[in-house]
Design a protein around this motif. Structure first.
Motif, PDB file in Angstrom:
ATOM      1  N   THR A 161      15.009 -30.377 -19.577  1.00 43.61           N
ATOM      2  CA  THR A 161      16.407 -30.642 -19.231  1.00 43.61           C
ATOM      3  C   THR A 161      17.052 -29.331 -18.790  1.00 43.61           C
ATOM      4  O   THR A 161      16.378 -28.327 -18.642  1.00 43.61           O
ATOM      5  CB  THR A 161      17.152 -31.270 -20.437  1.00 43.61           C
ATOM      6  N   THR A 162      18.350 -29.347 -18.628  1.00 43.87           N
ATOM      7  CA  THR A 162      19.090 -28.145 -18.240  1.00 43.87           C
ATOM      8  C   THR A 162      19.672 -27.463 -19.480  1.00 43.87           C
ATOM      9  O   THR A 162      19.851 -28.098 -20.534  1.00 43.87           O
ATOM     10  CB  THR A 162      20.252 -28.488 -17.297  1.00 43.87           C
ATOM     11  N   SER A 163      20.018 -26.204 -19.343  1.00 43.72           N
ATOM     12  CA  SER A 163      20.677 -25.480 -20.435  1.00 43.72           C
ATOM     13  C   SER A 163      22.003 -26.140 -20.786  1.00 43.72           C
ATOM     14  O   SER A 163      22.371 -26.237 -21.967  1.00 43.72           O
ATOM     15  CB  SER A 163      20.921 -24.020 -20.044  1.00 43.72           C
ATOM     16  N   GLU A 164      22.721 -26.615 -19.770  1.00 42.48           N
ATOM     17  CA  GLU A 164      24.015 -27.260 -20.015  1.00 42.48           C
ATOM     18  C   GLU A 164      23.851 -28.511 -20.870  1.00 42.48           C
ATOM     19  O   GLU A 164      24.629 -28.744 -21.802  1.00 42.48           O
ATOM     20  CB  GLU A 164      24.709 -27.602 -18.690  1.00 42.48           C
ATOM     21  N   ARG A 165      22.834 -29.324 -20.567  1.00 48.88           N
ATOM     22  CA  ARG A 165      22.595 -30.563 -21.327  1.00 48.88           C
ATOM     23  C   ARG A 165      22.234 -30.231 -22.777  1.00 48.88           C
ATOM     24  O   ARG A 165      22.722 -30.862 -23.717  1.00 48.88           O
ATOM     25  CB  ARG A 165      21.485 -31.381 -20.647  1.00 48.88           C
TER      26      ARG A 165
ATOM     27  N   GLY B 248      18.456 -36.082 -49.773  1.00 55.49           N
ATOM     28  CA  GLY B 248      17.854 -36.288 -51.097  1.00 55.49           C
ATOM     29  C   GLY B 248      18.585 -37.340 -51.904  1.00 55.49           C
ATOM     30  O   GLY B 248      18.665 -37.256 -53.120  1.00 55.49           O
ATOM     31  N   GLY B 249      19.163 -38.316 -51.222  1.00 54.20           N
ATOM     32  CA  GLY B 249      19.893 -39.380 -51.899  1.00 54.20           C
ATOM     33  C   GLY B 249      21.300 -39.006 -52.327  1.00 54.20           C
ATOM     34  O   GLY B 249      22.006 -39.823 -52.912  1.00 54.20           O
ATOM     35  N   GLN B 250      21.723 -37.778 -52.032  1.00 54.62           N
ATOM     36  CA  GLN B 250      23.046 -37.307 -52.419  1.00 54.62           C
ATOM     37  C   GLN B 250      23.853 -36.915 -51.181  1.00 54.62           C
ATOM     38  O   GLN B 250      23.290 -36.443 -50.197  1.00 54.62           O
ATOM     39  CB  GLN B 250      22.924 -36.078 -53.328  1.00 54.62           C
ATOM     40  N   PRO B 251      25.172 -37.072 -51.233  1.00 54.88           N
ATOM     41  CA  PRO B 251      25.975 -36.616 -50.102  1.00 54.88           C
ATOM     42  C   PRO B 251      25.942 -35.095 -49.984  1.00 54.88           C
ATOM     43  O   PRO B 251      25.820 -34.398 -50.990  1.00 54.88           O
ATOM     44  CB  PRO B 251      27.390 -37.108 -50.428  1.00 54.88           C
ATOM     45  N   TYR B 252      26.013 -34.606 -48.754  1.00 56.49           N
ATOM     46  CA  TYR B 252      26.126 -33.167 -48.543  1.00 56.49           C
ATOM     47  C   TYR B 252      27.192 -32.896 -47.505  1.00 56.49           C
ATOM     48  O   TYR B 252      27.513 -33.745 -46.683  1.00 56.49           O
ATOM     49  CB  TYR B 252      24.792 -32.532 -48.127  1.00 56.49           C
ATOM     50  N   GLN B 253      27.759 -31.681 -47.561  1.00 60.39           N
ATOM     51  CA  GLN B 253      28.732 -31.217 -46.578  1.00 60.39           C
ATOM     52  C   GLN B 253      28.420 -29.760 -46.265  1.00 60.39           C
ATOM     53  O   GLN B 253      28.173 -28.962 -47.174  1.00 60.39           O
ATOM     54  CB  GLN B 253      30.161 -31.307 -47.115  1.00 60.39           C
ATOM     55  N   LEU B 254      28.443 -29.436 -44.990  1.00 58.93           N
ATOM     56  CA  LEU B 254      28.243 -28.068 -44.525  1.00 58.93           C
ATOM     57  C   LEU B 254      29.459 -27.645 -43.727  1.00 58.93           C
ATOM     58  O   LEU B 254      30.153 -28.496 -43.153  1.00 58.93           O
ATOM     59  CB  LEU B 254      26.995 -27.976 -43.636  1.00 58.93           C
ATOM     60  N   GLU B 255      29.687 -26.340 -43.671  1.00 59.90           N
ATOM     61  CA  GLU B 255      30.811 -25.823 -42.899  1.00 59.90           C
ATOM     62  C   GLU B 255      30.457 -24.449 -42.364  1.00 59.90           C
ATOM     63  O   GLU B 255      29.518 -23.799 -42.843  1.00 59.90           O
ATOM     64  CB  GLU B 255      32.064 -25.735 -43.756  1.00 59.90           C
ATOM     65  N   GLY B 256      31.229 -24.026 -41.381  1.00 60.63           N
ATOM     66  CA  GLY B 256      31.036 -22.689 -40.855  1.00 60.63           C
ATOM     67  C   GLY B 256      32.007 -22.394 -39.738  1.00 60.63           C
ATOM     68  O   GLY B 256      32.944 -23.152 -39.475  1.00 60.63           O
ATOM     69  N   GLU B 257      31.735 -21.274 -39.090  1.00 59.30           N
ATOM     70  CA  GLU B 257      32.593 -20.783 -38.007  1.00 59.30           C
ATOM     71  C   GLU B 257      31.718 -20.431 -36.816  1.00 59.30           C
ATOM     72  O   GLU B 257      30.612 -19.903 -36.969  1.00 59.30           O
ATOM     73  CB  GLU B 257      33.325 -19.540 -38.497  1.00 59.30           C
ATOM     74  N   PHE B 258      32.229 -20.722 -35.615  1.00 60.77           N
ATOM     75  CA  PHE B 258      31.538 -20.306 -34.391  1.00 60.77           C
ATOM     76  C   PHE B 258      31.808 -18.817 -34.192  1.00 60.77           C
ATOM     77  O   PHE B 258      32.958 -18.395 -34.085  1.00 60.77           O
ATOM     78  CB  PHE B 258      32.022 -21.113 -33.185  1.00 60.77           C
ATOM     79  N   LEU B 259      30.744 -18.033 -34.176  1.00 57.97           N
ATOM     80  CA  LEU B 259      30.868 -16.583 -34.069  1.00 57.97           C
ATOM     81  C   LEU B 259      30.721 -16.100 -32.624  1.00 57.97           C
ATOM     82  O   LEU B 259      31.415 -15.184 -32.207  1.00 57.97           O
ATOM     83  CB  LEU B 259      29.824 -15.903 -34.959  1.00 57.97           C
ATOM     84  N   THR B 260      29.803 -16.715 -31.880  1.00 54.15           N
ATOM     85  CA  THR B 260      29.567 -16.372 -30.478  1.00 54.15           C
ATOM     86  C   THR B 260      29.349 -17.646 -29.691  1.00 54.15           C
ATOM     87  O   THR B 260      28.565 -18.501 -30.108  1.00 54.15           O
ATOM     88  CB  THR B 260      28.295 -15.499 -30.319  1.00 54.15           C
ATOM     89  N   ILE B 261      30.033 -17.771 -28.578  1.00 50.31           N
ATOM     90  CA  ILE B 261      29.793 -18.887 -27.663  1.00 50.31           C
ATOM     91  C   ILE B 261      29.635 -18.294 -26.274  1.00 50.31           C
ATOM     92  O   ILE B 261      30.573 -17.731 -25.724  1.00 50.31           O
ATOM     93  CB  ILE B 261      30.939 -19.912 -27.696  1.00 50.31           C
ATOM     94  N   ASP B 262      28.428 -18.400 -25.745  1.00 51.56           N
ATOM     95  CA  ASP B 262      28.112 -17.942 -24.402  1.00 51.56           C
ATOM     96  C   ASP B 262      27.458 -19.127 -23.686  1.00 51.56           C
ATOM     97  O   ASP B 262      26.239 -19.179 -23.527  1.00 51.56           O
ATOM     98  CB  ASP B 262      27.183 -16.726 -24.458  1.00 51.56           C
ATOM     99  N   LYS B 263      28.288 -20.096 -23.339  1.00 50.47           N
ATOM    100  CA  LYS B 263      27.819 -21.354 -22.750  1.00 50.47           C
ATOM    101  C   LYS B 263      27.190 -21.089 -21.388  1.00 50.47           C
ATOM    102  O   LYS B 263      27.798 -20.399 -20.584  1.00 50.47           O
ATOM    103  CB  LYS B 263      29.008 -22.311 -22.612  1.00 50.47           C
ATOM    104  N   PRO B 264      26.023 -21.617 -21.108  1.00 46.66           N
ATOM    105  CA  PRO B 264      25.100 -22.401 -21.918  1.00 46.66           C
ATOM    106  C   PRO B 264      23.905 -21.593 -22.408  1.00 46.66           C
ATOM    107  O   PRO B 264      22.800 -22.128 -22.523  1.00 46.66           O
ATOM    108  CB  PRO B 264      24.644 -23.463 -20.936  1.00 46.66           C
ATOM    109  N   ARG B 265      24.085 -20.332 -22.729  1.00 41.96           N
ATOM    110  CA  ARG B 265      22.948 -19.479 -23.082  1.00 41.96           C
ATOM    111  C   ARG B 265      22.788 -19.189 -24.571  1.00 41.96           C
ATOM    112  O   ARG B 265      21.684 -19.013 -25.051  1.00 41.96           O
ATOM    113  CB  ARG B 265      23.046 -18.152 -22.337  1.00 41.96           C
ATOM    114  N   LYS B 266      23.895 -19.096 -25.292  1.00 41.06           N
ATOM    115  CA  LYS B 266      23.800 -18.648 -26.687  1.00 41.06           C
ATOM    116  C   LYS B 266      24.938 -19.230 -27.509  1.00 41.06           C
ATOM    117  O   LYS B 266      26.062 -19.364 -27.034  1.00 41.06           O
ATOM    118  CB  LYS B 266      23.852 -17.125 -26.756  1.00 41.06           C
ATOM    119  N   LEU B 267      24.589 -19.518 -28.762  1.00 39.75           N
ATOM    120  CA  LEU B 267      25.553 -20.033 -29.719  1.00 39.75           C
ATOM    121  C   LEU B 267      25.193 -19.416 -31.076  1.00 39.75           C
ATOM    122  O   LEU B 267      24.038 -19.467 -31.490  1.00 39.75           O
ATOM    123  CB  LEU B 267      25.442 -21.561 -29.788  1.00 39.75           C
TER     124      LEU B 267
END
Length: 158
Positions: free
Chosen positions: A28-32, A74-93
């Motif tokens: 596919t493409t980097s954008e996709r 594992g049968g239990q609810p989970y939640q994750l969180e974070g922050e976008f540190l670098t966005i170089d669309k469509p090459r790096k995240l």
């Protein structure tokens, strides 16, 4: 006939450093591929059957923006969180990553997308994981998730 390179995913772990690296080539493409990494489409591929299933995802796609994910693991609810540190669309995240409310330093996930003759190589480096068990579970999760994403993208070509 199936193109075997479509389903080749490598995923390794270094439990001493708390790092996981996974890579795969996508037809596919980097954008996709960048779109798949930064939208609710994550809920379709970020899975490990019988182990975890991502059911919700939100993200403010800008440097400093927050993201969150939730599901069942594992049968239990989970939640994750974070922050976008670098966005170089469509090459790096690059983003920080931790369980909601956990008293741990956030891990870091770096996604590099590199166009190749055969498609786009996605390399994920998940660093700063707290112990060997989490490293191995994370490695296995990225492996199954990238295979699932390859399947989804391959089906778009059919």
């Amino acid at each position: 006939m199936t193109d075997s390179r479509v389903y080749k995913v490598t995923a390794i772990t270094d439990p001493e450093t708390g790092d996981v690296e996974a890579s795969a080539v996508f037809d596919t493409t980097s954008e996709r591929l960048f779109h798949a990494l930064t939208t609710k489409e994550i809920c379709n591929w970020w899975v490990r059957p019988g182990v975890f299933n991502t059911q919700e995802w939100t993200g403010d796609i800008r440097e400093g923006g927050r993201w969150g994910a939730a599901g069942v693991g594992g049968g239990q609810p989970y939640q994750l969180e974070g922050e976008f540190l670098t966005i170089d669309k469509p090459r790096k995240l690059t983003l920080s990553w931790k369980p909601v409310g956990a008293p741990v330093e956030p891990a870091t996930l770096i996604c590099d997308l590199e166009p190749q003759v055969s498609g786009v190589c996605l390399t994920l480096r998940h660093t700063g994981l707290p112990n060997a068990e989490i490293c191995e579970k994370t490695r296995a999760g990225w492996e199954t998730s990238l295979v699932r994403l390859q399947e989804i993208i391959a089906a778009e070509k059919s």
